[in-house]
Motif scaffolding. Structure first.
Motif, PDB file in Angstrom:
ATOM      1  N   UNK A 126       0.819  -1.220   0.000  1.00 33.82           N
ATOM      2  CA  UNK A 126       0.000   0.000   0.000  1.00 33.82           C
ATOM      3  C   UNK A 126       0.848   1.264   0.000  1.00 33.82           C
ATOM      4  N   UNK A 127       2.151   1.136   0.028  1.00 33.40           N
ATOM      5  CA  UNK A 127       3.064   2.259  -0.167  1.00 33.40           C
ATOM      6  C   UNK A 127       2.818   3.399   0.797  1.00 33.40           C
ATOM      7  N   UNK A 128       2.505   3.077   2.003  1.00 39.10           N
ATOM      8  CA  UNK A 128       2.228   4.134   2.972  1.00 39.10           C
ATOM      9  C   UNK A 128       3.453   4.433   3.832  1.00 39.10           C
ATOM     10  N   UNK A 129       4.492   3.645   3.665  1.00 38.76           N
ATOM     11  CA  UNK A 129       5.635   3.802   4.548  1.00 38.76           C
ATOM     12  C   UNK A 129       6.752   4.575   3.865  1.00 38.76           C
ATOM     13  N   UNK A 130       7.438   5.310   4.684  1.00 39.57           N
ATOM     14  CA  UNK A 130       8.571   6.054   4.149  1.00 39.57           C
ATOM     15  C   UNK A 130       9.800   5.157   4.156  1.00 39.57           C
ATOM     16  N   UNK A 131      10.700   5.384   3.250  1.00 37.35           N
ATOM     17  CA  UNK A 131      11.955   4.649   3.338  1.00 37.35           C
ATOM     18  C   UNK A 131      12.727   5.117   4.566  1.00 37.35           C
TER      19      UNK A 131
ATOM     20  N   UNK B 243      -3.241  10.447  -9.322  1.00 41.94           N
ATOM     21  CA  UNK B 243      -2.805   9.118  -8.870  1.00 41.94           C
ATOM     22  C   UNK B 243      -3.752   8.044  -9.362  1.00 41.94           C
ATOM     23  N   UNK B 244      -5.031   8.371  -9.318  1.00 39.50           N
ATOM     24  CA  UNK B 244      -6.025   7.399  -9.768  1.00 39.50           C
ATOM     25  C   UNK B 244      -5.817   7.076 -11.251  1.00 39.50           C
ATOM     26  N   UNK B 245      -5.595   8.125 -12.023  1.00 41.03           N
ATOM     27  CA  UNK B 245      -5.411   7.908 -13.454  1.00 41.03           C
ATOM     28  C   UNK B 245      -4.143   7.116 -13.723  1.00 41.03           C
ATOM     29  N   UNK B 246      -3.079   7.501 -13.026  1.00 47.26           N
ATOM     30  CA  UNK B 246      -1.790   6.885 -13.321  1.00 47.26           C
ATOM     31  C   UNK B 246      -1.691   5.460 -12.790  1.00 47.26           C
ATOM     32  N   UNK B 247      -2.519   5.157 -11.791  1.00 49.43           N
ATOM     33  CA  UNK B 247      -2.412   3.813 -11.213  1.00 49.43           C
ATOM     34  C   UNK B 247      -2.806   2.748 -12.238  1.00 49.43           C
ATOM     35  N   UNK B 248      -3.551   3.160 -13.273  1.00 40.62           N
ATOM     36  CA  UNK B 248      -3.906   2.176 -14.303  1.00 40.62           C
ATOM     37  C   UNK B 248      -2.701   1.738 -15.119  1.00 40.62           C
ATOM     38  N   UNK B 249      -1.707   2.618 -15.145  1.00 41.82           N
ATOM     39  CA  UNK B 249      -0.546   2.336 -15.992  1.00 41.82           C
ATOM     40  C   UNK B 249       0.504   1.488 -15.285  1.00 41.82           C
ATOM     41  N   UNK B 250       0.397   1.383 -13.979  1.00 43.69           N
ATOM     42  CA  UNK B 250       1.474   0.727 -13.242  1.00 43.69           C
ATOM     43  C   UNK B 250       0.910  -0.402 -12.407  1.00 43.69           C
ATOM     44  N   UNK B 251       1.805  -1.146 -11.839  1.00 39.03           N
ATOM     45  CA  UNK B 251       1.383  -2.179 -10.914  1.00 39.03           C
ATOM     46  C   UNK B 251       2.315  -2.152  -9.718  1.00 39.03           C
ATOM     47  N   UNK B 252       1.740  -2.362  -8.564  1.00 31.75           N
ATOM     48  CA  UNK B 252       2.561  -2.324  -7.353  1.00 31.75           C
ATOM     49  C   UNK B 252       3.478  -3.519  -7.262  1.00 31.75           C
ATOM     50  N   UNK B 253       3.179  -4.531  -8.055  1.00 32.83           N
ATOM     51  CA  UNK B 253       4.029  -5.729  -7.988  1.00 32.83           C
ATOM     52  C   UNK B 253       5.422  -5.468  -8.529  1.00 32.83           C
ATOM     53  N   UNK B 257       5.356   2.674  -7.080  1.00 29.36           N
ATOM     54  CA  UNK B 257       4.677   3.316  -8.210  1.00 29.36           C
ATOM     55  C   UNK B 257       4.730   4.830  -8.033  1.00 29.36           C
ATOM     56  N   UNK B 258       3.885   5.497  -8.801  1.00 25.54           N
ATOM     57  CA  UNK B 258       3.827   6.958  -8.715  1.00 25.54           C
ATOM     58  C   UNK B 258       3.411   7.408  -7.317  1.00 25.54           C
ATOM     59  N   UNK B 259       2.729   6.518  -6.600  1.00 20.55           N
ATOM     60  CA  UNK B 259       2.180   6.912  -5.312  1.00 20.55           C
ATOM     61  C   UNK B 259       3.148   6.662  -4.162  1.00 20.55           C
ATOM     62  N   UNK B 260       4.331   6.150  -4.445  1.00 19.08           N
ATOM     63  CA  UNK B 260       5.277   5.858  -3.358  1.00 19.08           C
ATOM     64  C   UNK B 260       5.532   7.130  -2.577  1.00 19.08           C
ATOM     65  N   UNK B 261       5.522   6.978  -1.257  1.00 21.79           N
ATOM     66  CA  UNK B 261       5.410   8.180  -0.431  1.00 21.79           C
ATOM     67  C   UNK B 261       6.652   9.064  -0.537  1.00 21.79           C
ATOM     68  N   UNK B 262       7.789   8.448  -0.734  1.00 21.32           N
ATOM     69  CA  UNK B 262       8.998   9.267  -0.772  1.00 21.32           C
ATOM     70  C   UNK B 262       9.054  10.101  -2.039  1.00 21.32           C
ATOM     71  N   UNK B 263       8.593   9.522  -3.149  1.00 26.81           N
ATOM     72  CA  UNK B 263       8.637  10.315  -4.381  1.00 26.81           C
ATOM     73  C   UNK B 263       7.441  11.251  -4.475  1.00 26.81           C
ATOM     74  N   UNK B 264       6.356  10.890  -3.826  1.00 26.98           N
ATOM     75  CA  UNK B 264       5.165  11.736  -3.892  1.00 26.98           C
ATOM     76  C   UNK B 264       5.402  13.076  -3.216  1.00 26.98           C
ATOM     77  N   UNK B 265       6.236  13.061  -2.188  1.00 24.00           N
ATOM     78  CA  UNK B 265       6.514  14.325  -1.511  1.00 24.00           C
ATOM     79  C   UNK B 265       7.432  15.211  -2.333  1.00 24.00           C
ATOM     80  N   UNK B 266       8.023  14.634  -3.374  1.00 18.95           N
ATOM     81  CA  UNK B 266       8.919  15.430  -4.202  1.00 18.95           C
ATOM     82  C   UNK B 266      10.359  15.354  -3.760  1.00 18.95           C
ATOM     83  N   UNK B 267      10.641  14.530  -2.744  1.00 16.26           N
ATOM     84  CA  UNK B 267      12.004  14.472  -2.237  1.00 16.26           C
ATOM     85  C   UNK B 267      12.890  13.531  -3.031  1.00 16.26           C
ATOM     86  N   UNK B 268      12.257  12.588  -3.678  1.00 16.86           N
ATOM     87  CA  UNK B 268      13.043  11.604  -4.421  1.00 16.86           C
ATOM     88  C   UNK B 268      12.528  11.499  -5.845  1.00 16.86           C
TER      89      UNK B 268
END
Lengths: 151, 955
Positions: A126-131, B243-253, B257-268
């Motif tokens: 669910x990608x809720x965790x920070x690295x 995020x909803x739109x882009x989630x169709x293009x990717x898979x968490x497996x 993905x685009x929603x990963x918290x570290x990149x979503x904040x813009x830090x990575x």
């Protein structure tokens, strides 16, 4: 050229509990799997007579390099650094140098602790965790090999 | 027939009438004129070609034809006298015409018999016989006249005039209309082999020899690449909708993905593989990197940049439009409100951009006043191939998402290597604030405006502080991977050293760097608000691009400085540039050489490319081209786009191109010097039939299962049985199969990677393998059921010597081979018995049959055989389509192929990267003993020698 690459240790996917006791930054454990990626140790500026020993290069080559520095290179002293697994090898090299010089060379060893940084990347769905990052300490040795002053 | 031969023949027949063909059907018409063909010389050749039907071989053909020529033709049963006579008459007239006309060249001495010709006759007419001299003189004059006229036309301007700045610019603009030039194009064109690829002109490799120096630069100093050809696509909209739109293009497996918290904040910066909407795991499009703009306070409106390879853009952009429902194109000219001004302005004359225009046209003021209708030439910045009316913005009324195509709007440089950090620290200086005077007045420049804003200045100070701290770090591998830092810097041209110097990390640690701060930065990364940059804002980007000080002005200002060579003070108000620094983590997978090839990406507004490029070069970095970026990813063990994405459309296209290229190269060799790939047992030396491979392995496993079900007791050595299986019978199983796909599921990859490793006595590894399911039949079956028809990306490192090449085969070793391996490191691998070339022997037989035929023209024999060769649809030494079974063709069963292989300078042995079939790999692993697990054989296409290699799957 320190030795960060201890075979078989750089990547591990495991529950973070294994690392709990070694983590100084207290991280509350969760069941999510993390991927461990090690960063390189901090690299300090290097003089010409610094030799960083690693486990990948052939032992004889490293020994020859030190000998060259002492004999051909015109250095009165060299400094051999080893980190972690390479400590053993650093000591071996220093002792070999001393033995081959018939006791002319002298050794002065110092130990230190090097702080290393690991990145923990979460593998949760669910990608809720920070690295996370954690620091751990590793031992290092710095051996000064030198010709004693004539007086 | 070779091209030169055709050309020669064409020239010979230029002035000749068409060979006569008289068709019986055309008797009604006044036959002779139609058939004799008084057509002009231009189309004679084509009609002659048409006339060459098997029944009536016309034209001039040497020797007899392969269908027997005129010998075996059936004679007509009856002849109409009139028609026959007419046909003959036509022939006779054509012949007469041919005789009267001189051949080929219109020189007079063409009429002379050979023994009367002399050297340099055309030059000196006195060498001709008297009777021909007059004609020859006339001809010579004529040719001289025409020649001089032609020359004048070509060279309408003197070199000096052509090299004048304005004219040169016009010429350059003309030349980049077809293929986009990067901003560093001229610099590269002087030093690199340029290739036209993907609609760009790109530097492939330098003209000087520097393979090893470039490698050394990557591993110990710094290598610079211009990656501006990567396309940037900007998405704007509400975060959750995006995020909803882009989630169709990717898979968490496949990973974050685009929603990963570290990149979503813009830090990575993040990277992932994009699939067609909802199609995972089939139909991938390719890898992208992406960057979120940090959140503005209290706003859910986000910006996202997606960086993709140009070959992928044409697939990605429509896909993004579909998932974001952005169908409304915003036409730049029709809707002046929503103009993305930057994309169009370069093609329109712009009044306020005075400095540059004046520079450009300064010398031709008079002329431009003469014809004022012609807009003054202007340097093309950005995409010069696109017409100004092409939409670059699409928006959606339902979701509110706006897609912007920012191709060529942002310059991207990549610095690779541990010292790239020191190089950047050397050239970049945080922007100095403007003085009070300029701050007081409102100005059209962006920086003085920003200086008045307290918040923005605070941010700038913090960013500058972070940057200062970063300077204390001496190696780019020590940073958190993917870190982003926004910054505003001074024009780097101001601090250009007078000589090229090699930037190195300062030997003494900078005292002013706080150790505690540095540690904090290493652990936490750059704080979120410091990742903000004004580069994200279109208005600022355009302002900076428009108001760049030209090189000439800057040099003038420099020359007026009192102390030559000192820094220009105060900094001119135009000299501040917003940039983004993005950390590239380097080698992340695998155990050896971690963080190899780490570095920084430098993002700049367009137009500033050269202003940063030259200072970088003056810091002693090496410059690499496309070739080096391939080697970079090869050393990192990462797949390179589009080479190593055989399941993406761009990858498929690339493979076809590569095949054609290799085939051309192969055919350029004389036939006797070509490698006979059939004899080497290499079915497809120029391509990799992945689909066939995956299908065959599925069949092999299916057969194996069946047999096991039948006779559980006798489990024979399966690799032998596999080869004996009649593969031809399986061909007709025409089940509609899914396409071969590359396995990108991280969990499965981890599992596979664990299975590949040999289990040694070392305790830690044993305990780790205990965690995962053991490699047994049920586990394998489950795995294969989950991922059927899949390939897996592997790195193969050779155990002994050998240099793998592209399209080398990866094969399964037999039990005897593994014994050979056990003997010691000195023993080399097994040999493939040479195959027999049936095709070749067949053609030889044919040839023999030919020569035994009674033929009077012996001299024409070689020509005949040459004619014969291309007519048969295959080239000698290559298997014709369709290929027989690819897996069981050789004595060792094929698992897959290598897509990149070379001697790896970082590992010190041959290393290959490629794909192998998952089913095949698992089958092999299950049969191998513990200590030899993951050992395979590698054989180059042009060699019979197998080499042992170790399979590594790195996640």
């Amino acid at each position: 050229m320190m030795e960060p690459r201890i075979p078989g240790m750089s990547i591990a996917s495991q529950s973070a509990q294994v690392h709990a006791e070694s983590t100084p930054v207290t991280v509350e454990m969760d069941p999510v799997e993390y991927t461990l990626r090690k960063r390189l140790p901090r690299k300090l500026p290097k003089r010409r007579n610094d030799v960083y020993v690693n486990m990948k290069t052939d032992f004889r080559a490293q020994l020859a390099r030190c000998q060259k520095l002492l004999e051909g290179g015109g250095h009165r002293e060299i400094c051999i650094h080893g980190l972690g697994l390479a400590i053993n090898r650093a000591i071996n090299i220093a002792l070999q140098l001393q033995a081959s010089s018939q006791g002319v060379l002298q050794l002065a060893a110092n130990t230190s602790t090097v702080e290393l940084v690991d990145d923990l990347e979460p593998d949760d769905p669910d990608e809720a965790r920070e690295p996370m990052t954690r620091t751990r300490n590793n031992s290092a040795i710095h051996i000064k090999v030198f010709y004693p002053d004539p007086q | 027939m070779s091209a030169s031969k055709v050309k020669m023949r064409e020239r010979k027949l230029k002035n000749q009438p068409v060979s006569v063909q008289y068709l019986s059907s055309s008797t009604q018409h006044s036959g002779s004129s139609g058939a004799v063909g008084d057509a002009g010389p231009s189309d004679t050749h084509t009609s002659a070609e048409h006339a060459k039907t098997p029944q009536q071989p016309g034209g001039w053909v040497r020797g007899h034809q392969k269908d027997g020529g005129g010998y075996t033709r059936e004679m007509p049963s009856c002849i109409t006298a009139v028609a026959f006579a007419q046909a003959r008459a036509a022939e006779v007239s054509a012949m007469l015409k041919a005789v009267t006309k001189t051949t080929g060249s219109c020189h007079v001495f063409g009429a002379l018999p050979k023994h009367m010709r002399r050297r340099a006759m055309s030059h000196n007419t006195k060498r001709l016989p008297c009777r021909l001299r007059d004609v020859a003189n006339r001809m010579r004059e004529k040719s001289l006249q025409s020649g001089s006229k032609k020359k004048e036309q070509a060279k309408n301007k003197s070199r000096k005039a052509r090299r004048r700045h304005g004219n040169l610019l016009l010429e350059f603009n003309r030349r980049q209309r077809k293929n986009i030039w990067l901003e560093t194009h001229i610099w590269h064109a002087k030093r690199f082999h340029m290739v036209k690829k993907w609609g760009y002109c790109l530097g492939d490799r330098p003209t000087y020899k520097c393979y090893r120096p470039c490698y050394r630069a990557m591993s110990s100093h710094c290598l610079l690449q211009d990656l501006s050809y990567y396309c940037c696509i900007e998405l704007q909209g509400e975060e959750d909708k995006l995020l909803l739109a882009l989630s169709q293009l990717t898979s968490k497996e496949t990973g974050p993905t685009f929603a990963a918290i570290s990149s979503l904040s813009g830090q990575r910066q993040g990277s992932l593989v994009v699939y067609r909407a909802g199609e995972y795991p089939s139909q991938p499009l390719g890898p992208v990197t992406f960057l979120w703009r940090p959140r503005a306070q209290g706003s859910g409106h986000r910006h996202l940049w997606i960086w993709a390879h140009p070959t992928m853009k044409q697939d990605l952009l429509p896909e993004l439009q579909v998932v974001c429902q952005c169908s409304e194109a915003v036409y730049p000219l029709l809707l002046p409100v929503g103009i993305p001004a930057g994309t169009t302005h370069e093609l329109q004359p712009k009044p306020e951009n005075s400095s540059e225009v004046e520079q450009v046209t300064g010398t031709k003021r008079k002329r431009s006043s003469e014809d004022a209708s012609v807009p003054p030439a202007k340097k093309i910045l950005g995409d010069g191939t696109r017409s100004p009316t092409t939409p670059v913005t699409w928006k959606s009324s339902s979701t509110g998402i706006v897609i912007n195509d920012l191709t060529m709007e942002i310059v991207r440089y990549r610095l690779i290597g541990p010292q790239s950090h020191a190089v950047l620290a050397d050239i970049l200086e945080a922007a100095t604030e403007c003085d009070e005077k300029s701050r007081a007045h409102p100005s059209s420049l962006w920086w003085p405006e920003h200086c008045r804003d307290e918040n923005k200045m605070n941010l700038h100070k913090q960013q500058a502080e972070v940057y200062q701290t970063l300077k204390g770090v001496s190696n780019s591998g020590e940073l958190p991977p993917g870190t982003v830092l926004g910054l505003t810097v001074d024009d780097p041209r101001l601090t250009l050293p007078s000589k090229k110097v090699k930037a190195l990390a300062s030997v003494k640690p900078a005292e002013d760097v706080d150790e505690e701060k540095r540690r904090e930065l290493m652990l936490r990364g750059v704080p979120e608000h410091c990742c903000q940059s004004h580069l994200w804002e279109k208005s600022v980007r355009d302002n900076v691009t428009d108001h760049k000080i030209s090189e000439q002005q800057l040099n003038r200002m420099k020359s007026e400085v009192l102390v030559p060579g000192s820094r220009l003070t105060p900094t001119p108000p135009q000299g501040r540039v917003p940039i983004l620094l993005v950390h590239q983590p380097g080698k992340q997978v695998g155990r050896e050489m971690s963080s190899w090839g780490a570095g920084w990406d430098l993002l700049l507004p367009k137009g500033w490319g050269m202003a940063f490029w030259v200072p970088l070069v003056y810091r002693g970095v090496r410059i690499g081209g496309l070739h080096m970026s391939l080697k970079h990813s090869q050393n990192k063990g990462a797949p390179h786009f589009p080479h190593d994405y055989p399941d993406c459309p761009a990858g498929v296209h690339f493979q076809e191109e590569q095949e054609g290229e290799f085939l051309d190269k192969f055919k350029r060799r004389p036939p006797a010097k070509r490698t006979n790939y059939i004899k080497h047992g290499c079915l497809a030396p120029f391509r990799c039939p992945w689909q066939q491979l995956a299908e065959e392995w599925e069949l092999i496993l299916g057969e194996g299962e069946k047999r096991r079900g039948e006779s559980q007791a006798q489990n024979m050595a399966p690799s032998d049985t596999v080869m004996e299986e009649p593969m031809t019978s399986q061909r007709d199983v025409a089940k509609p199969r899914s396409r071969a796909a590359v396995l990108r599921n991280r969990k499965s990859l981890k599992l596979l990677s664990g299975w590949c490793r040999p289990v040694t006595s070392r305790g830690q590894r044993a305990c780790r393998t205990a965690e995962m399911p053991p490699l047994d039949r049920s586990g394998v079956a489950r795995f294969i059921a989950a991922h059927e028809m899949s390939l897996v990306w592997v790195r193969l490192s050779l155990l002994s010597k050998g240099k793998p090449e592209v399209h080398a085969m990866v094969c399964v070793p037999t039990a005897e081979d593994l014994q050979l391996l056990g003997k010691g490191p000195g023993s080399s691998g097994p040999q493939e018995p040479p195959h027999k070339d049936h095709l070749r022997s067949r053609t030889k037989h044919k040839k023999k049959a030919k020569t035994s035929l009674p033929s009077k023209m012996d001299s024409s024999e070689p020509a005949t055989s040459e004619d014969l060769e291309p007519s048969s649809d295959s080239t000698l030494g290559l298997w014709p389509d369709p290929l027989p079974s690819v897996t069981s063709h050789c004595s060792r069963v094929t698992l897959g192929w290598v897509t990149q292989g070379d001697f790896s300078l970082s590992a010190g042995c041959g290393e290959a990267l490629g794909f192998i079939s998952v089913a095949g790999l698992l089958d092999t692993l299950a049969k191998q003993s513990m200590e030899h697990r993951g050992v395979v054989l590698l054989r180059n296409p042009a060699s019979l020698h197998y080499r042992f290699a170790k399979v590594n799957i790195e996640v």
